[in-house]
Design an enzyme around this catalytic site. Structure first.
Site, PDB file in Angstrom:
ATOM      1  N   GLY A 247       0.825  -1.194   0.000  1.00  0.00           N
ATOM      2  CA  GLY A 247       0.000   0.000   0.000  1.00  0.00           C
ATOM      3  C   GLY A 247       0.855   1.237   0.000  1.00  0.00           C
ATOM      4  O   GLY A 247       2.061   1.188  -0.256  1.00  0.00           O
ATOM      5  N   GLY A 248       0.205   2.339   0.347  1.00  0.00           N
ATOM      6  CA  GLY A 248       0.895   3.613   0.264  1.00  0.00           C
ATOM      7  C   GLY A 248       2.033   3.730   1.252  1.00  0.00           C
ATOM      8  O   GLY A 248       2.942   4.528   1.058  1.00  0.00           O
ATOM      9  N   MET A 249       1.990   2.967   2.358  1.00  0.00           N
ATOM     10  CA  MET A 249       3.060   3.063   3.343  1.00  0.00           C
ATOM     11  C   MET A 249       4.111   1.993   3.153  1.00  0.00           C
ATOM     12  O   MET A 249       5.081   1.927   3.888  1.00  0.00           O
ATOM     13  CB  MET A 249       2.493   2.964   4.762  1.00  0.00           C
ATOM     14  CG  MET A 249       1.712   4.196   5.167  1.00  0.00           C
ATOM     15  SD  MET A 249       1.411   4.254   6.927  1.00  0.00           S
ATOM     16  CE  MET A 249       3.053   4.518   7.548  1.00  0.00           C
ATOM     17  N   GLY A 250       3.965   1.138   2.165  1.00  0.00           N
ATOM     18  CA  GLY A 250       4.981   0.129   1.927  1.00  0.00           C
ATOM     19  C   GLY A 250       4.379  -1.239   1.728  1.00  0.00           C
ATOM     20  O   GLY A 250       3.256  -1.375   1.251  1.00  0.00           O
TER      21      GLY A 250
ATOM     22  N   VAL B  82       3.842  -5.440   3.182  1.00  0.00           N
ATOM     23  CA  VAL B  82       3.667  -6.286   4.365  1.00  0.00           C
ATOM     24  C   VAL B  82       4.039  -7.710   3.985  1.00  0.00           C
ATOM     25  O   VAL B  82       3.508  -8.258   3.014  1.00  0.00           O
ATOM     26  CB  VAL B  82       2.216  -6.248   4.881  1.00  0.00           C
ATOM     27  CG1 VAL B  82       2.090  -7.065   6.163  1.00  0.00           C
ATOM     28  CG2 VAL B  82       1.766  -4.825   5.122  1.00  0.00           C
TER      29      VAL B  82
ATOM     30  N   LYS C  97       6.108  -5.113   8.492  1.00  0.00           N
ATOM     31  CA  LYS C  97       5.526  -4.002   7.734  1.00  0.00           C
ATOM     32  C   LYS C  97       6.627  -3.003   7.426  1.00  0.00           C
ATOM     33  O   LYS C  97       7.173  -2.356   8.321  1.00  0.00           O
ATOM     34  CB  LYS C  97       4.407  -3.343   8.546  1.00  0.00           C
ATOM     35  CG  LYS C  97       3.190  -4.230   8.725  1.00  0.00           C
ATOM     36  CD  LYS C  97       2.009  -3.444   9.253  1.00  0.00           C
ATOM     37  CE  LYS C  97       0.750  -4.333   9.279  1.00  0.00           C
ATOM     38  NZ  LYS C  97      -0.450  -3.578   9.660  1.00  0.00           N
TER      39      LYS C  97
ATOM     40  N   ASP D 161      -7.293   5.331  14.473  1.00  0.00           N
ATOM     41  CA  ASP D 161      -7.766   4.859  13.174  1.00  0.00           C
ATOM     42  C   ASP D 161      -8.524   3.542  13.352  1.00  0.00           C
ATOM     43  O   ASP D 161      -8.322   2.594  12.604  1.00  0.00           O
ATOM     44  CB  ASP D 161      -6.590   4.670  12.217  1.00  0.00           C
ATOM     45  CG  ASP D 161      -7.069   4.505  10.770  1.00  0.00           C
ATOM     46  OD1 ASP D 161      -8.165   4.996  10.447  1.00  0.00           O
ATOM     47  OD2 ASP D 161      -6.354   3.884   9.970  1.00  0.00           O
TER      48      ASP D 161
END
Length: 894
Positions: free
Chosen positions: A104-107, A109, A124, A217
């Site tokens: 995803g946008g943060m990397g 997994v 992650k 979140d």
């Protein structure tokens, strides 16, 4: 890294400002909630004429379905990808990559195997976008805090590492499905399953909040359901990164699940997470995401419990102060929730009110209660049968009433020349003559029975006292024992008679000068003592008289031809009158203090010191149950004052000093209050279910069926021990009643003394019961294994109690073994029912053991009056249980 289109999208998004991305993200979140055919049209309208903005949103929509929970919680693409690190790669010499889980946008997994700990973990990796040192410092601090959250309903964060200039998190790997995916598949959850999930989510969230960690979140995509059906909250610890790096708003909160204060950029608190929790609950119970236009969940689900609806709407209040104060309170508000379980799951100590409200314990059924009451009645009958055949009073009966013995004492004094009318008198039996008990234990059992029947020496003597003035009163701590205080004032006379009326001891404090008279004729005193003076020869006096005297004399001899033990008679006179005649068994000496008594005293001093310190700390931290302590201390105070008021022969005299008696009762009550404050919070923290019935009793719920059931259980246990088990063991090993047995004999002189002694013994039961519980709690806290702690406590208590009887080694070991088994049974009772029946057990077992049992002679009424008290209370408990069942049946029928 992934498909070219996705790389382009992420590269383009990485170059925009956080404010612009927030807008992109908000449009994206709103678009994905619509049907696929309507998404593009909605995005075009939301972006207005901004073509670049529209292209960025469309890029995110195109990537939707291929990303991992790091981006938006959607299911990862099923297309086989290896990512940056192919399967089999070993990172940092520790993690072997097993496969790519998503990106995803943060990397990315990865699923990996920790070669050191030999367990599967999730790694992650953060996006290779430039991260400032300040951001990393904040992120490390957040991870440091988050890794401290250890709870079955929270996905653990293990560590923060770096490989190939990429920062990564090692986390607990959860093999399961996220809640968002589950809801998409099945719609809303069944209400009972949704309640179960809610409790677990609240437990995990509360554990994190207690550590100062906010989720920020919380949404269905961040709640995993593993293969065993366990609920886990994921992605704690990533929010700190959100404020520092591009793409940060991806983790600072999903717009559809953000609280109003989050959207407004205001302070975020634990109640912000509760707003997100309310949105999650809305989706679980209704199957649909919350819309601003919806007024209540019941519009979507007609049969939804109104309690659940009110709870959801409370969580969704715009004003944070109007939401529940904690996740624990949310769990408690659920239908059928157990507040104790919710508190323990959240790592908190339940309050006394919360314990009282728990439904963990159930009362006896009417059938079980009836059987318990029948058992109490049968145990009393069995105890009477045992006492009439093998009990102490069956071997050494007290045949003559106290009034008749008192008259015998007065007539004897007149024959000795003491003819003045007494100003006040006090008399009664007392237990026990310790020296007589010690001498008796040197004989075999059969010989011991013969000596007991002869009343020589008398184990339970009769004491008579008189004074020239009205100055007789016993101290409060004696419970009205007639042999206290000792003879000290001029004109005071004390006699001791055995149960047949024979003189055992005479003490006179001279009060007037008399002309020198002829030598004293001791024959009437030998006759009153039932001794043949011809069997005695003069001997040297062996003791110093406790009264004023001008002549001393002594004799040695035997009781009779069949009695070989040596008897020494000590006598003294003052100006021709006898002032001392002691015809008790020789030798007379103070009995040695058993080592176990010293152990008990030492243990008591340690407990008092430690208890005072712990009680002070608990009060300072606001942990103490003051209401329960007031019940314990108040009960002890009432019992102490009652024993003092009814026991002694009170007179109107300055030497009476009622303040001393009341102060002594208040002192013991205060000690019990301290002990309770010291041990109760720990018991409530670790074993709260043991305090349910006690907390209800303290709150005034006297007609609660659980309270009545546990009182009934305690009475049954007390009667088993006091009326059956201990008398049977005593008879089996031939224990001679000692200073702690037949204590009630001191109160059988009158009805008032009987009540006073019962109250006095009841206070002893409270003290010993609380010491017992304090010892158990302390050992359970020190020794982690519960059964080991209980066994050690049982041995200590058995050694301490068993040492009170001066008996042979084999009999002593038998008593200790019996008390150890009995203590283990008491431990089971404590585990099964709790604190209240244990206190009832101690209260009534002490009053049962320490009171004569007989249904014959003048003692029958006073003896059985005390023993029928537990029967009456058991009958009350049975009535409460039956009444409660009738009310329940009536409500069910209506």
């Amino acid at each position: 890294m992934g498909q070219p289109e996705e790389r382009d999208t992420l590269t383009r998004l990485g170059s925009i400002t956080p404010e612009r991305f927030a807008r992109v993200r908000a449009i994206f979140e709103a678009a994905v909630e619509r049907p696929t055919a309507e998404r593009s049209a909605f995005a075009a309208g939301a972006c207005g004429g901004d073509g670049d903005l529209l292209r960025e949103v469309e890029g995110m929509l195109a990537a939707e379905g291929k990303s991992d929970p790091l981006l938006d919680g959607k299911a990862p693409s099923s297309a086989p990808e290896e990512g940056r690190f192919p399967a089999g790669t070993v990172l940092a010499g520790r993690y072997r990559i097993l496969g790519l889980l998503g990106k995803g946008g943060m990397g990315e997994v990865y699923r990996a195997h920790d070669l050191i700990l030999n367990q599967t973990v999730a790694l992650k990796f953060l996006s290779p976008v430039h991260i400032s040192e300040a951001a990393l410092v904040r992120f490390r601090n957040e991870v440091r805090i988050a890794r401290q959250v250890s709870h079955p309903n929270v996905c653990r964060v293990y560590d923060l590492g770096m490989v190939e200039s990429l920062h990564f998190l090692s986390m607990e790997y959860i093999d399961g499905e996220d809640l968002a995916s589950l809801l998409r598949r099945i719609g809303r959850l069944p209400q009972d399953k949704a309640i179960e999930f809610t409790r677990k989510i609240c437990a995990g969230l509360s554990a994190a909040h207690e550590r100062g960690v906010l989720h920020r979140d919380l949404k269905p995509a961040n709640i995993m359901i593993d293969a065993r059906g366990q609920v886990r909250i994921t992605d704690f610890g990533l929010a700190a990164l959100a404020a520092e790096i591009p793409l940060s708003d991806l983790r600072s909160g999903t717009p559809a699940y953000m609280s109003p204060e989050q959207k407004a950029g205001k302070e975020v608190t634990t109640r912000s997470d509760l707003y997100s929790l309310g949105l999650v609950l809305h989706e679980m119970f209704t199957g649909k995401a919350r819309k601003n236009t919806q007024s209540s969940p019941s519009e979507l689900v007609k049969d939804l419990d109104l309690t659940i609806e009110r709870l959801i709407l409370r969580c969704l209040e715009e004003e944070p102060k109007r939401r529940p104060s904690s996740a624990l309170n949310v769990a408690m508000a659920l239908p059928g929730g157990d507040p104790i379980a919710a508190a323990l799951a959240a790592g908190e100590t339940p309050s006394p009110e919360m314990v009282a409200a728990s439904e963990e314990k159930e009362g006896f059924s009417p059938r079980a209660a009836g059987l318990c009451f029948a058992a109490v009645v049968l145990l009393v009958i069995a105890g009477v049968a045992i006492a009439e055949t093998t009990g102490f009073l069956s071997r050494a009966p007290l045949a003559i009433p106290p009034d008749a013995l008192a008259d015998r004492a007065q007539q004897l004094l007149k024959t000795l020349g003491y003819t003045g009318k007494p100003g006040s008198t006090a008399y009664g039996f007392f237990c026990c003559d310790a020296q007589a008990v010690e001498n008796l234990e040197h004989y075999e059992r059969t010989r011991r029975a013969e000596i007991l029947a002869s009343q020589r020496p008398a184990i339970v003597p009769f004491s008579y006292r008189q004074t020239r003035e009205r100055k007789l009163s016993a101290p409060a701590f004696t419970g009205g024992f007639p042999d206290q205080p000792v003879v000290v004032s001029p004109g005071t006379i004390r006699l001791q008679l055995d149960a047949t009326g024979r003189l055992m001891r005479l003490e006179v404090q001279p009060w007037e000068e008399r002309p020198r008279a002829e030598p004293v004729d001791w024959t009437p005193l030998f006759t009153a003592a039932g001794l043949d003076q011809e069997r005695f020869t003069p001997a040297a006096p062996d003791s110093i008289p406790p009264v004023a005297s001008d002549a001393r004399i002594a004799w040695t001899g035997t009781y009779a031809d069949n009695r070989t033990e040596r008897v020494q008679v000590e006598a003294a006179s003052w100006q021709g009158r006898p002032v001392l005649f002691d015809a008790r068994a020789f030798p007379r000496q103070e009995p040695a203090v058993p080592a176990s008594i010293l152990l008990e005293v030492g243990l008591a001093l340690v407990l008092i010191g430690a208890g005072s310190w712990v009680a002070r700390r608990n009060l300072r931290l606001g942990r103490g149950d003051r209401r329960g302590a007031a019940v314990i201390g108040g009960t002890a105070l009432v019992l102490g004052i009652g024993a003092w008021a009814l026991g002694p022969a009170h007179v109107t005299d300055p030497e009476e000093n009622p303040i001393a008696g009341l102060a002594q009762a208040a002192l013991l009550a205060g000690v019990l209050w301290i002990f309770y404050i010291a041990i109760e919070p720990s018991a409530r923290r670790h074993w709260p279910d043991s305090l349910i019935s006690w907390s209800r009793l303290c709150s005034g719920q006297l007609r609660n069926p659980v309270v009545a059931s546990h009182i009934l259980a305690g009475i049954v246990a007390a009667e088993v021990f006091g009326m059956l088990a201990w008398p049977a063991v005593e008879s089996l090993i031939g224990v001679v009643p000692g200073s702690s047995l037949l204590l009630g004999a001191s109160g059988i002189g009158s009805t008032a003394h009987a009540v006073a002694t019962w109250l006095f013994n009841g206070r002893i039961g409270l003290i010993e019961g609380l010491f017992f519980l304090m010892t158990v709690v302390l050992l359970r806290l020190l020794i982690r294994r519960l059964w080991t702690a209980d066994l050690v406590a049982s041995l200590l208590l058995a050694i301490g109690q068993g040492g009170s009887y001066g008996i042979g080694l084999h009999a002593h070991l038998a008593v200790v073994a019996f008390l150890t088994v009995a203590s283990l049974v008491w431990m089971w009772l404590l585990r099964r029912f709790g604190f209240l029946p244990m206190m009832i057990l101690w209260l009534f077992s002490i009053t049962t053991i320490y009171w004569p049992v007989t249904i014959t002679g003048w003692l029958a009424g006073r003896s059985m009056g005390v023993h029928l008290v537990p029967v009456a209370i058991a009958a009350w408990a049975l009535w409460v249980i039956l009444s409660s069942q009738r009310r329940a049946d009536t409500e069910t029928a209506s």
